[in-house]
Scaffold this motif. Structure first.
Motif, PDB file in Angstrom:
ATOM      1  N   ARG A  97      11.256   2.472  -7.207  1.00  0.00           N
ATOM      2  CA  ARG A  97       9.799   2.487  -7.382  1.00  0.00           C
ATOM      3  C   ARG A  97       9.403   2.365  -8.850  1.00  0.00           C
ATOM      4  N   LYS A 112       1.983  -3.139  -1.709  1.00  0.00           N
ATOM      5  CA  LYS A 112       2.736  -2.312  -0.770  1.00  0.00           C
ATOM      6  C   LYS A 112       2.153  -0.902  -0.698  1.00  0.00           C
ATOM      7  N   GLU A 115      -1.243  -0.977   1.185  1.00  0.00           N
ATOM      8  CA  GLU A 115      -1.080  -1.193   2.617  1.00  0.00           C
ATOM      9  C   GLU A 115      -0.635   0.095   3.307  1.00  0.00           C
ATOM     10  N   ARG A 116       0.264   0.835   2.686  1.00  0.00           N
ATOM     11  CA  ARG A 116       0.709   2.106   3.267  1.00  0.00           C
ATOM     12  C   ARG A 116      -0.424   3.123   3.302  1.00  0.00           C
TER      13      ARG A 116
END
Length: 216
Positions: A97, A112, A115-116
């Motif tokens: 990360r 990402k 979206e999570r």
């Protein structure tokens, strides 16, 4: 006009929900010690960074480590060589990360994360980044577009002259920052030329601030 209005709405919404810390400070203007103080909540005699670049010891507890221990998903986006992950400034963030890039709207990592969060609004995520595009030496890559969008800011000198003076500033930046008047004398710049140099640097700085606003 429209994009600026949208940005103002987004910033107002963000400010209304954000938490602002007003009691934190750093005693050093240099980037390395300042970043170390911001991320550790301590001063140089404790975090051990007195210059830059310098390794931030693992014995320090960073903000990200505290959040990770509390169950947060931590991310680190940084392209600043003074506060890089390999110098210890991403402690508390899993290696997969850590992104060695400037955080932007087009970043796959950010996409990402968002979206999570859409899938699970209760998800707790900490993203640590530093928008250092207005931190010298001022790059010239945004200047042509800035002059097209804001011709009134460049009409006095023109793009070519601002670019020439910008390169002069970059070449003598440290001398100008530390010893402005003697450096101007050494360069044999007369008052009108000095004013032109200052005006050019101010225009370049404005182009970086526009870029900073766009990124934010």
């Amino acid at each position: 006009g429209n994009s600026a209005g949208q940005a103002a709405v987004h910033l107002a919404r963000f400010a209304a929900r954000a938490r602002v810390f007003e009691r934190h400070q750093t005693e050093e203007g240099m980037s390395g010690p300042a970043f170390a103080s911001l991320l550790t909540g301590t001063q140089a005699e404790r975090h051990g960074v007195f210059s830059h670049p310098a390794q931030l010891a693992e014995s320090n507890q960073l903000l990200m480590e505290a959040f990770a221990a509390a169950g947060w998903e931590t991310w680190f986006f940084g392209d600043h060589p003074i506060a890089a992950a390999d110098l210890g400034y991403a402690q508390g963030v899993p290696p997969h990360r850590v992104r060695q890039e400037l955080l932007s709207a087009g970043s796959p990592g950010l996409a990402k994360i968002l979206e999570r969060l859409r899938q699970d609004p209760q998800r707790r995520v900490l993203v640590v980044t530093a928008f250092t595009v207005s931190h010298g030496p001022y790059a010239l890559d945004r200047l042509p577009g800035f002059c097209q969008r804001h011709p009134q800011s460049c009409v006095g000198q023109g793009l070519d002259e601002i670019t020439r003076l910008g390169r002069l500033y970059q070449d003598k930046r440290l001398l100008l920052e530390r010893s402005f008047a003697p450096t101007l004398r050494a360069l044999r710049l007369k008052p009108p030329q000095r004013q032109a140099l200052v005006a050019a640097v101010e225009t370049i700085y404005a182009s970086r601030i526009e870029y900073l606003d766009e990124l934010f």
